[in-house]
Design a protein around this motif. Structure first.
Motif, mmCIF file in Angstrom:
data_model
loop_
_atom_site.group_PDB
_atom_site.id
_atom_site.type_symbol
_atom_site.label_atom_id
_atom_site.label_comp_id
_atom_site.label_asym_id
_atom_site.label_seq_id
_atom_site.Cartn_x
_atom_site.Cartn_y
_atom_site.Cartn_z
ATOM 1 N N ILE A 238 -3.976 6.062 4.950
ATOM 2 C CA ILE A 238 -2.657 5.428 5.716
ATOM 3 C C ILE A 238 -2.263 6.258 6.793
ATOM 4 O O ILE A 238 -1.286 7.673 6.456
ATOM 5 C CB ILE A 238 -1.489 5.224 4.702
ATOM 6 C CG1 ILE A 238 -1.837 4.149 3.792
ATOM 7 C CG2 ILE A 238 -0.231 4.418 5.370
ATOM 8 C CD1 ILE A 238 -0.915 3.818 2.667
ATOM 9 N N ASN A 239 -2.685 6.197 8.033
ATOM 10 C CA ASN A 239 -1.997 7.100 9.159
ATOM 11 C C ASN A 239 -1.444 6.220 10.152
ATOM 12 O O ASN A 239 -1.402 5.004 10.088
ATOM 13 C CB ASN A 239 -3.176 8.147 9.760
ATOM 14 C CG ASN A 239 -4.446 7.211 10.128
ATOM 15 O OD1 ASN A 239 -4.249 6.043 10.572
ATOM 16 N ND2 ASN A 239 -5.395 7.744 9.911
ATOM 17 N N TYR B 189 6.045 4.580 10.126
ATOM 18 C CA TYR B 189 5.868 6.038 10.641
ATOM 19 C C TYR B 189 7.099 6.442 11.648
ATOM 20 O O TYR B 189 7.876 7.218 11.449
ATOM 21 C CB TYR B 189 4.683 6.568 10.839
ATOM 22 C CG TYR B 189 3.811 6.787 9.849
ATOM 23 C CD1 TYR B 189 4.111 7.966 9.093
ATOM 24 C CD2 TYR B 189 2.470 6.344 9.756
ATOM 25 C CE1 TYR B 189 3.042 8.448 8.172
ATOM 26 C CE2 TYR B 189 1.457 6.679 8.760
ATOM 27 C CZ TYR B 189 2.085 7.736 7.854
ATOM 28 O OH TYR B 189 1.116 8.063 6.805
ATOM 29 N N GLU C 144 5.003 12.278 0.123
ATOM 30 C CA GLU C 144 4.367 10.815 0.422
ATOM 31 C C GLU C 144 3.412 10.862 1.653
ATOM 32 O O GLU C 144 2.549 10.196 1.745
ATOM 33 C CB GLU C 144 5.624 10.174 0.951
ATOM 34 C CG GLU C 144 5.440 8.686 1.099
ATOM 35 C CD GLU C 144 6.684 7.811 1.543
ATOM 36 O OE1 GLU C 144 7.660 8.585 1.878
ATOM 37 O OE2 GLU C 144 6.698 6.655 1.408
ATOM 38 N N ARG D 222 0.603 -1.305 -0.052
ATOM 39 C CA ARG D 222 0.090 0.037 -0.164
ATOM 40 C C ARG D 222 0.925 1.077 0.001
ATOM 41 O O ARG D 222 0.312 2.200 -0.192
ATOM 42 C CB ARG D 222 -0.957 0.033 1.173
ATOM 43 C CG ARG D 222 -1.903 -1.213 1.009
ATOM 44 C CD ARG D 222 -3.023 -1.003 2.244
ATOM 45 N NE ARG D 222 -3.582 0.187 2.731
ATOM 46 C CZ ARG D 222 -4.208 0.677 3.726
ATOM 47 N NH1 ARG D 222 -4.149 -0.353 4.610
ATOM 48 N NH2 ARG D 222 -4.847 1.604 3.972
ATOM 49 N N LEU D 223 2.068 1.253 0.305
ATOM 50 C CA LEU D 223 3.071 2.450 0.385
ATOM 51 C C LEU D 223 3.191 2.926 -1.118
ATOM 52 O O LEU D 223 3.157 2.178 -2.060
ATOM 53 C CB LEU D 223 4.398 2.094 1.126
ATOM 54 C CG LEU D 223 4.165 1.840 2.503
ATOM 55 C CD1 LEU D 223 5.562 1.532 3.235
ATOM 56 C CD2 LEU D 223 3.718 3.145 3.318
ATOM 57 N N SER D 224 3.752 4.092 -1.203
ATOM 58 C CA SER D 224 4.078 4.598 -2.425
ATOM 59 C C SER D 224 5.513 4.356 -2.788
ATOM 60 O O SER D 224 6.380 4.895 -2.417
ATOM 61 C CB SER D 224 4.131 6.120 -2.356
ATOM 62 O OG SER D 224 4.511 6.559 -3.625
ATOM 63 N N HIS E 105 -4.820 8.277 1.115
ATOM 64 C CA HIS E 105 -5.249 6.699 0.743
ATOM 65 C C HIS E 105 -5.458 6.043 2.136
ATOM 66 O O HIS E 105 -5.401 4.845 2.339
ATOM 67 C CB HIS E 105 -4.224 6.235 0.327
ATOM 68 C CG HIS E 105 -3.906 6.582 -1.068
ATOM 69 N ND1 HIS E 105 -3.266 7.533 -1.668
ATOM 70 C CD2 HIS E 105 -4.434 5.934 -2.273
ATOM 71 C CE1 HIS E 105 -3.445 7.647 -2.903
ATOM 72 N NE2 HIS E 105 -4.088 6.833 -3.387
ATOM 73 N N ASN F 138 -0.040 9.324 1.376
ATOM 74 C CA ASN F 138 -0.533 8.405 2.477
ATOM 75 C C ASN F 138 -1.826 8.764 3.235
ATOM 76 O O ASN F 138 -2.802 7.957 3.269
ATOM 77 C CB ASN F 138 0.575 8.220 3.550
ATOM 78 C CG ASN F 138 1.790 7.537 3.158
ATOM 79 O OD1 ASN F 138 1.755 6.716 1.842
ATOM 80 N ND2 ASN F 138 2.815 7.378 3.913
ATOM 81 N N PHE G 139 2.150 0.286 9.686
ATOM 82 C CA PHE G 139 2.202 1.507 9.524
ATOM 83 C C PHE G 139 2.727 2.375 10.567
ATOM 84 O O PHE G 139 3.464 3.474 10.448
ATOM 85 C CB PHE G 139 0.926 2.040 9.142
ATOM 86 C CG PHE G 139 0.471 1.585 7.547
ATOM 87 C CD1 PHE G 139 1.118 1.902 6.625
ATOM 88 C CD2 PHE G 139 -0.520 0.451 7.442
ATOM 89 C CE1 PHE G 139 1.025 1.208 5.194
ATOM 90 C CE2 PHE G 139 -0.866 0.096 6.398
ATOM 91 C CZ PHE G 139 -0.213 0.366 5.170
#
Lengths: 201, 98
Positions: free
Chosen positions: A127-128, A139, A118, A62-64, A125, A122, A135
């Motif tokens: 993603i936190n 982070y 990025e 799921r990450l860029s 999308h 995130n 994640f």
């Protein structure tokens, strides 16, 4: 500490005397502490990955990846420029050394810019930090690295300012070497983080 | 000024190698998705990239023995853990339980 390097014409400027401490001892104390700190953080990554292998496999997808790749290119290229800055300074080419250092700074500044983009991607999308164990680890590791990179960028600015005022010479440029060592160490740590989150899927 | 040209050429080669290895690791991650062999290959590539940075950018070969050990130790530990976790992840998880 004097930077004891070969100076006679025709000597290999890249190969200094054997067994020396590049930069100064203080920076190596800092680098050792940085290594220990990140080894502890990496241990947390390994424990979390061992407990939640599926979350880590799915999370990485799921990450860029373009963002992670761009940061890697920027970090490696910035390290290259700063290594060239040291090599040219050893050869007595002050102007070239300053230009390489400036190029290293410009590339280094692309890191937080890419990271910011990025993070925005995130968040858009979903993603936190609460999106799951993968994640959370992503982070805290990447933010920690960015904090260390910020210190490095401040160091580059400081060394650049001193360089512009003529503080370094062919025979005495320990400050420049110390900065280069720190920046290369930060680059090494990023290479590990890149493999953790963008390659191991 | 041949020596400085040689030095920059050497650093350029190291830089291009790092970019090439980064591209290769991404390709491996894409093509070997989920396979256990990926961990070994990624660990190997990671060690190689870190070794290039240490050898060519940091010139660690010419450094004091303590610095050499610290840097070579640091760049060896993580790839080793990645490789071992690929095979012994479940055992490690049991061992690392509170």
């Amino acid at each position: 500490m004097n930077t004891s390097v070969a100076t006679a014409a025709g000597d290999d400027f890249r190969q200094p005397l054997h067994g020396r401490v590049p930069g100064n001892k203080g920076i190596w104390v800092g680098i050792c502490c940085e290594f220990v700190e990140f080894l502890v953080l990496f241990a947390v990554y390994f424990v979390a990955r061992a407990h939640f292998p599926q979350a880590f496999e799915q999370g990485a997808e799921r990450l860029s990846r373009p963002a992670g790749t761009l940061i890697t290119v920027v970090m490696v290229s910035s390290s290259f420029c700063i290594a060239c800055s040291v090599a040219t300074m050893r050869a007595g080419r002050r102007r070239s050394s300053i230009l390489w250092l400036l190029a290293g700074l410009v590339l280094a500044l692309a890191y937080p810019a890419t990271k910011l983009a990025e993070i925005q991607w995130n968040l858009a999308h979903g993603i936190n930090g609460q999106a799951g164990i993968f994640f959370s680890v992503y982070y805290y590791l990447t933010f920690n690295h960015m904090v260390h990179a910020f210190w490095g960028m401040l160091g580059i600015l400081w060394v650049l300012a001193r360089h512009l005022t003529g503080a370094y010479s062919q025979h005495d440029h320990d400050g420049l070497e110390a900065l280069a060592c720190y920046w290369h160490a930060t680059d090494l740590i990023w290479l590990v983080i890149f493999s953790f989150f963008y390659v191991l899927v | 000024m041949k020596p400085i040209r040689a030095a920059v050429a050497h650093l350029s080669f190291a830089w291009l190698s790092l970019l090439g290895l980064t591209a290769l690791s991404l390709l491996l991650g894409y093509t070997m998705h989920g396979k256990i062999g990926l961990q070994i290959l990624v660990a190997g590539l990671l060690w190689l990239k870190a070794w290039i940075v240490a050898r060519d950018f940091m010139e660690i070969g010419a450094c004091h023995a303590f610095i050499r050990r610290v840097v070579y130790g640091f760049i060896a530990v993580t790839p080793l853990c990645i490789a071992l976790l690929g095979y012994y992840g479940a055992q490690f998880a049991r061992w690392a339980c509170l």
